[in-house]
Every structure is written in C-alpha cells, then in structure tokens.
Design a protein around this motif. Structure first.
Motif, PDB file in Angstrom:
ATOM      1  N   GLY A  72      57.971 -68.982  16.095  1.00  0.00           N
ATOM      2  CA  GLY A  72      57.261 -69.857  17.017  1.00  0.00           C
ATOM      3  C   GLY A  72      56.526 -69.073  18.091  1.00  0.00           C
ATOM      4  N   GLY A  73      56.763 -69.453  19.357  1.00  0.00           N
ATOM      5  CA  GLY A  73      56.089 -68.793  20.469  1.00  0.00           C
ATOM      6  C   GLY A  73      56.347 -67.303  20.523  1.00  0.00           C
ATOM      7  N   ALA A  74      57.464 -66.860  19.981  1.00  0.00           N
ATOM      8  CA  ALA A  74      57.776 -65.427  19.978  1.00  0.00           C
ATOM      9  C   ALA A  74      56.737 -64.628  19.187  1.00  0.00           C
ATOM     10  CB  ALA A  74      59.171 -65.196  19.392  1.00  0.00           C
ATOM     11  N   PHE A  75      56.123 -65.260  18.193  1.00  0.00           N
ATOM     12  CA  PHE A  75      55.138 -64.567  17.360  1.00  0.00           C
ATOM     13  C   PHE A  75      53.887 -64.190  18.155  1.00  0.00           C
ATOM     14  CE2 PHE A  75      51.536 -64.725  14.292  1.00  0.00           C
ATOM     15  CZ  PHE A  75      51.933 -63.686  13.453  1.00  0.00           C
ATOM     16  N   LEU A  76      53.634 -64.896  19.260  1.00  0.00           N
ATOM     17  CA  LEU A  76      52.453 -64.586  20.064  1.00  0.00           C
ATOM     18  C   LEU A  76      52.549 -63.208  20.716  1.00  0.00           C
ATOM     19  CD1 LEU A  76      51.778 -68.016  21.813  1.00  0.00           C
ATOM     20  CD2 LEU A  76      50.772 -67.101  19.719  1.00  0.00           C
ATOM     21  N   ILE A  77      53.753 -62.691  20.872  1.00  0.00           N
ATOM     22  CA  ILE A  77      53.924 -61.364  21.480  1.00  0.00           C
ATOM     23  C   ILE A  77      53.378 -60.277  20.555  1.00  0.00           C
ATOM     24  CG2 ILE A  77      55.605 -59.678  22.322  1.00  0.00           C
ATOM     25  CD1 ILE A  77      57.315 -62.027  23.274  1.00  0.00           C
ATOM     26  N   TYR A 292      56.470 -75.519  16.307  1.00  0.00           N
ATOM     27  CA  TYR A 292      55.335 -74.580  16.358  1.00  0.00           C
ATOM     28  C   TYR A 292      55.486 -73.602  17.520  1.00  0.00           C
ATOM     29  CZ  TYR A 292      50.509 -73.040  17.201  1.00  0.00           C
ATOM     30  OH  TYR A 292      49.375 -72.291  17.438  1.00  0.00           O
ATOM     31  N   ILE A 293      55.465 -74.118  18.725  1.00  0.00           N
ATOM     32  CA  ILE A 293      55.676 -73.294  19.922  1.00  0.00           C
ATOM     33  C   ILE A 293      56.468 -74.140  20.909  1.00  0.00           C
ATOM     34  CG2 ILE A 293      54.591 -72.100  21.862  1.00  0.00           C
ATOM     35  CD1 ILE A 293      52.179 -71.582  20.154  1.00  0.00           C
ATOM     36  N   GLY A 294      57.781 -73.939  20.927  1.00  0.00           N
ATOM     37  CA  GLY A 294      58.624 -74.731  21.816  1.00  0.00           C
ATOM     38  C   GLY A 294      60.034 -74.184  21.836  1.00  0.00           C
ATOM     39  N   THR A 295      60.987 -75.074  21.960  1.00  0.00           N
ATOM     40  CA  THR A 295      62.384 -74.647  22.074  1.00  0.00           C
ATOM     41  C   THR A 295      62.911 -74.021  20.801  1.00  0.00           C
ATOM     42  OG1 THR A 295      63.143 -76.854  21.434  1.00  0.00           O
ATOM     43  CG2 THR A 295      62.832 -76.446  23.786  1.00  0.00           C
ATOM     44  N   LYS A 301      63.594 -62.735  15.912  1.00  0.00           N
ATOM     45  CA  LYS A 301      62.771 -62.349  14.766  1.00  0.00           C
ATOM     46  C   LYS A 301      61.835 -61.187  15.090  1.00  0.00           C
ATOM     47  CE  LYS A 301      62.829 -66.571  12.023  1.00  0.00           C
ATOM     48  NZ  LYS A 301      62.035 -67.507  11.195  1.00  0.00           N
ATOM     49  N   LEU A 302      61.680 -60.860  16.373  1.00  0.00           N
ATOM     50  CA  LEU A 302      60.813 -59.743  16.746  1.00  0.00           C
ATOM     51  C   LEU A 302      61.374 -58.407  16.269  1.00  0.00           C
ATOM     52  CD1 LEU A 302      59.715 -60.743  20.371  1.00  0.00           C
ATOM     53  CD2 LEU A 302      58.529 -61.113  18.211  1.00  0.00           C
ATOM     54  N   SER A 303      62.646 -58.388  15.917  1.00  0.00           N
ATOM     55  CA  SER A 303      63.242 -57.157  15.394  1.00  0.00           C
ATOM     56  C   SER A 303      62.939 -56.962  13.913  1.00  0.00           C
ATOM     57  CB  SER A 303      64.763 -57.184  15.598  1.00  0.00           C
ATOM     58  OG  SER A 303      65.339 -58.300  14.914  1.00  0.00           O
TER      59      SER A 303
END
Length: 646
Positions: A72-77, A292-295, A301-303
């Motif tokens: 979700g929102g983590a993918f934007l990083i 999509y982008i929320g809680t 998953k960034l690892s």
C-alpha cells in the motif's frame, strides 16, 4: 544539339532538389527559431506532449495494482526513491541530448558514432511496441462503441455465455449445526444470513460475465498461439480507425499533434476526477481505498527486494525513457528552453497521476467487492484483466452504467493516443533526420505511409490469436532491449563522451550552474543510475520465465520468435559499431579513437548557438553553391541523408 547524360541528370536533379528545398514544410512556421526543422508552437504544447507520452495506460492499470500488492502506502517510499535515482536522471539526460543537437534518437549519436546502434535499437523497439499499442487502443475503441447500449453487453450472462458464467460466487461451505457442522449451498447460506466456517468454503470454477465477454465476444480468443484463426473484422476496423486518428493528428507533424494534445492530455484527468468523485460516494469505496493506501499499508514489505525491483522497473518504464521518444520530442525545442525544469515537472506529474489514478480505480473496485460480498483482494487485478474485465464489471453495477463505461474507455483511448503520437513521431523524426528535404515536401505522405504499413503489420494482433501476439511482443521487446539501450546510453554519454563535457553542453542551454548543483546529477549519471539499471536487467534475465497468457503456455517456437525479435532490435548496436570502425581511417587505435569521439559536425544545429566551443562546425548549407560536387546520386534523388554519414 546534343545533351550529355551527366548534364541531363544534373539539370533534372537540380530542379528536383530545388523543388524539395523551396517547398513549404508544414511543420515549420515563419516565427520558428529553427527554420529548417521547426519548433513547438508553444511551451505548453511541448509539455502536454511530454506528459501525454509519459502518462500512459500503465499509470492506470499497473501502478495501483503494484501499490496494493507491495504494502500500500509503503510502496510510495521505494517508488519515490527510484524516481530520484533512476527515472529523473535518465529523463533529464535524454531531454538535454535532443534539445542540444536538435536531432532525433538516431542522428543524435553524432555525439558518439560507435553507439549509433543504440539509437537504431530505440527506434526499432518503439516501432515494435507501436504495432501492438495501437491494438490496445483498438480494444478501447471497441468497448467504447459497445457502451452505446442501454444495457452493457457484459453486465450479465447473455446468449454468448456458457454454464460457467455467473455474477455471484457459487459453491459449498460448512455452517455450524448443533454440536457439529453441515455442508450447505453457498448461495443458500448467504440468502439466509448464515456464516460459513472459515477456510472450509469450496468455490466452483466460475467466470464473471465480463471475463467471458472479453474472451468469447471481444477477442473471440483461440486456444493458443498455434491456432491463429481468422481476422476479427470489428477489431480490424477499430484498428484502422485508431491509425486514421494517429495519421490525421500527425499529418503536419508537431504543428498538428501539438494542438490535439490540448484535449488528449487533459481529458484523462477530467475523467479520473469524475470517477473518483463518483466512486467516493459508493458503499464500500473506503474499503477499497484502505487496501490501496490506508491502514492496510504494510511497511515490513520494504525489506523484500522484489518490492524495490518492481518500484524501479515501474518508474523506468512509466517515464518512457530509452524509447527514443523523449529525444525526438525535445529535439523540436528552442535551444535555450529550460529542459531541466521541464524534466522535473513532467516526472512529478507522471508520478502524481499514478497515485491519483489509484484512488479512482480502488474506490470503485471497493464498491464492487462490497456488492459481491467478497474481499477487495479477490477483485483486484492489473493489465488487461483490470481494464477490460474487473473495472468494466464494476462499472456495469453502477446506475447509468453506459455513461461511466463510455467515460472510462474514452479515457483509455486518450491515454493511449498520447503515447502513440510520440511513438510514431519518433519514427518520422528519424526519417526526417535521414531525408530532411524529402520530409520537407512530403511529410504528410510519409506519415500516412508509415501508419498504413504499421496497420498491416498489426493485423496479426487482431486475429483470434491476437492477444497472444500482443503479450509476446510486450514480454520480450518492451523489457530487456530498453534496459540495454539505457545502460549503454549512460555509459556512452557519461563515461566515453564525458559527463563533464555534457554538463557544459547543458549549461550552454540553461545557463551556468555552480558545482554543487551538479553533484547529484554526476553521482546518478556516472554510477547510481547505470548500476540500478544493470541490476534490474540482470534480475530480469535471471528470473526469466517463458511467457504465458493466463494459464495458456506458449509453444517453443513462440518463445524462440520472441528472442529473435529482441535480438533483431539489439544486434544493430555491435553491427553499427563494427561498420563505423571499418569505415574509419588510420590504424586500429586511430580508428577506435575516431568512432569514440564526437563527429566533426556534432553540436548545436544553429550557428548563433555554437559559441567558441563549437565554432569549428562547418555549416554545409552555406557552402558555395557554385562549387560542383560530383555526386551523381545526389542529382538523381535530391535527398540529403548526411545525418547517417558520420
């Protein structure tokens, strides 16, 4: 009175050459800075064309799915980081190259003759993709026309469906009864508000009406690549219409396409905004946006290295770098245009569009999941499955469904056309650089001729096996070849031509900058960006798997043909390098030094922009016309293809 053959040819050739040189080029206006090549009528036309080229179908049908899949929102990083490290540096470099030399993706390699094959590779891959990309536009046209009905044809299981077609999930599940559990029909359980025991539900292998309509009606899909079948006539007509639109928009080059993009580049944003407002008012919309982008965002998953690879791949392909189109479009800029600011603006717009599109997509998918009483992940998909199955299914459940369907597919049409305009302009720009006098007189004819040829080449993609051909070309051509071209482009410009020399070229256009300004760009161009692209290339090759369309595997000859297509595009890199080496003069080291140095006529196109650094360039157009050049070919053709002679 006798007339010699050479005198006759000289006379005829002279008149032909005069006709070509004095004829009016529809792409050149009287107030253009470059009166030979032409310039954009306004800065806004260039920016809209660049935004339209960068913002394509992938922003709508791939980015939202990747964001959902990768936290979700983590993918934007990782997405933002990869924009800064790989996307933006290469985008800025290509815009600068095209604008500095006022040349297309092949001729611009006067900067480094040994690498001219890189430009050929870019144009060939763009041509391959252009063939099947217009087929996707044809799909959008077909669904657009199909939306002009009071009841959408994929809204239910009609006469074309089979026994597997169903709008609701069917199967069996266990419910609690007394001290045990009993199996019941899933439909009966939901009708009586009974709760199924977790993980014991068995679903029947059913298909949505939109899925069967896509396979059985729209595509009339065969069993595989081996079964070509016949040409689907209505798709062929839609393909013809799409090429007519492209040809008409590009008939006068950038002077006509620059006007069209005022609509085609802006209209998708209007539709996305309308769909978002409508979707946000529906039940279950927040559930979709939350996934999509929320809680539901998962930063753990960034690892996962796969997340970073997908982020880099998405940003690289989304910005359309290394396709040749950025160089071609920028080559029509005025010399002192601020290409640095343009690159940042277009890249940021592209990324924000992707994020914005995700809200519009997931709000309506959330409503679809709510009505079907299914989890959001069960209805989410990407690519063709999202654009022509999942989203049409969701739209068919809305009030006034034909209106929303029309808007959605008209948006897909305009998104595709913008990218297609730039791709075809890449081809015609390459022809212009090779034969400028021919294009000056026959630009419209040549453009229409290209569209006709590409239409016939695309007919195989509108047969009953057409979707397999589309996937095959996309799987091979739109991946490794572009990555190879991008890596070589960076190595050639920054390491061989010289990154510092290239920075001085840029400063001739946008003005002198302090050394701190260039620290980031030097780090990316010299090291970070090429290493990232090499990592993606190696990863893609190591994890290669034979192409599949759904559950259908491709025959061995199909995979072999895919490798042949990409080999045909890439093989020109070593071939052109060898040809340049053989044609060069001197011993081995002298020849090598010659082809790894800029051509004598490399530099700004106009004399007033050359300054002292490029004062040595000889302007061939100002050579004494009374001096006879003994070239019989020139007298016969009247063409000036010196762009490829260096």
């Amino acid at each position: 009175m006798g007339v010699s053959l050479s005198g006759f040819l000289r006379c005829c050739g002279g008149r032909a050459s005069e006709d070509l040189s004095t004829s009016k080029d529809t792409q050149v206006a009287s107030n253009d800075e470059n009166t030979e090549r032409g310039n954009w009528s306004s800065k806004s036309e260039y920016l809209l064309s660049m935004v339209g080229y960068a913002v394509g179908l992938g922003n709508v049908w791939r980015f939202p799915y990747l964001t959902f899949q990768h936290g979700g929102g983590a993918f934007l990083i990782p997405y933002t980081i990869m924009l800064a490290l790989s996307g933006l540096p290469l985008f800025f470099l290509e815009c600068s190259m095209g604008q500095f030399a006022s040349l297309g993706p092949v001729s611009v390699w006067k900067i480094l003759p040994a690498f001219q094959g890189v430009g050929i590779t870019m144009v060939l891959i763009s041509t391959m993709v252009t063939i099947y990309y217009n087929v996707i536009i044809a799909y959008s046209l077909y669904y657009l026309f199909a939306s002009f009905q009071s009841v959408l044809p994929w809204s239910d299981c009609f006469e074309w469906s089979d026994e597997k077609c169903s709008k609701v999930a069917m199967g069996t599940c266990n419910i609690t009864s007394g001290n045990g559990s009993i199996p019941v029909n899933l439909t009966w359980a939901k009708a009586n508000n009974l709760t199924c025991i977790d993980n014991i539900t068995v679903y029947l292998p059913l298909e949505l009406p939109s899925k069967q309509y896509w396979d059985k009606v729209a595509l009339r899909k065969s069993s595989g690549l081996d079964e070509t079948g016949e040409i689907v006539w209505y798709l062929a007509l839609c393909l013809l219409l799409s090429w007519i639109i492209v040809g008409a928009a590009l008939y006068k080059g950038i002077k006509s396409s620059g006007k069209v993009v005022y609509f085609t580049a802006i209209f998708p944003y209007v539709v996305l905004f309308i769909l978002l407002i409508r979707g946000a008012t529906l039940e279950g919309a927040w559930e979709g946006i939350d996934y999509y982008i929320g809680t539901q965002s998962d930063f753990t998953k960034l690892s996962n290295a796969e997340v970073w690879k997908d982020a880099a791949t998405q940003i690289f392909f989304s910005l359309s770098t290394a396709w040749g189109g950025l160089i071609a479009l920028s080559s029509y800029n005025k010399f002192h245009n601020n290409c640095y600011g343009d690159a940042i603006m277009v890249c940021v717009t592209n990324c924000l569009t992707s994020v914005f599109a995700g809200f519009a997509i997931f709000s309506i998918l959330g409503h679809m999941a709510f009505k079907a009483k299914r989890a959001v992940p069960d209805v989410v998909d990407s690519g063709f499955a999202l654009a022509f199955i999942a989203y049409p299914e969701a739209l068919s459940q809305l009030p006034v469904a034909p209106l929303w369907s029309f808007l959605f597919f008209f948006m897909l049409l305009t998104l595709g056309l913008d990218s297609q305009f730039a791709s075809v302009e890449t081809i015609t720009t390459t022809i212009h650089d090779a034969f400028p006098k021919l294009m000056k007189k026959l630009r419209g004819t040549v453009t229409v001729g290209c569209c006709i040829i590409l239409f016939f080449l695309g007919l195989v993609c509108v047969t009953q096996a057409g979707i397999y051909w589309v996937d095959l070309i996309d799987h091979f051509c739109a991946s490794w070849g572009i990555l190879i071209a991008a890596v070589l482009e960076l190595v050639g410009v920054c390491w061989i031509y010289g990154g510092n020399r290239f920075i001085k070229d840029i400063e001739m256009m946008i003005g002198k900058k302090n050394c701190c300004f260039w620290l980031w760009w030097r780090a990316c161009w010299f090291v970070i960006t090429p290493l990232l692209l090499m990592a993606i290339l190696v990863w893609s090759l190591v994890t290669f798997h034979p192409p599949k369309h759904g559950d259908v595997e491709y025959p061995t000859w199909g995979t072999a043909l895919g490798w042949c297509m990409i080999a045909f595009c890439v093989i020109w890199i070593p071939i052109l390098a060898v040809v340049k080496f053989i044609k060069a003069e001197g011993n081995f080291f002298q020849r090598f030094a010659t082809i790894c140095s800029p051509a004598p006529n490399w530099g700004p196109a106009l004399q007033q922009h050359r300054g002292e650094r490029y004062s040595h360039i000889v302007d061939t157009k100002k050579v004494n016309p009374d001096v006879e050049i003994p070239s019989i070919d020139r007298y016969i053709t009247g063409y000036d293809n010196t762009a490829y002679s260096e």
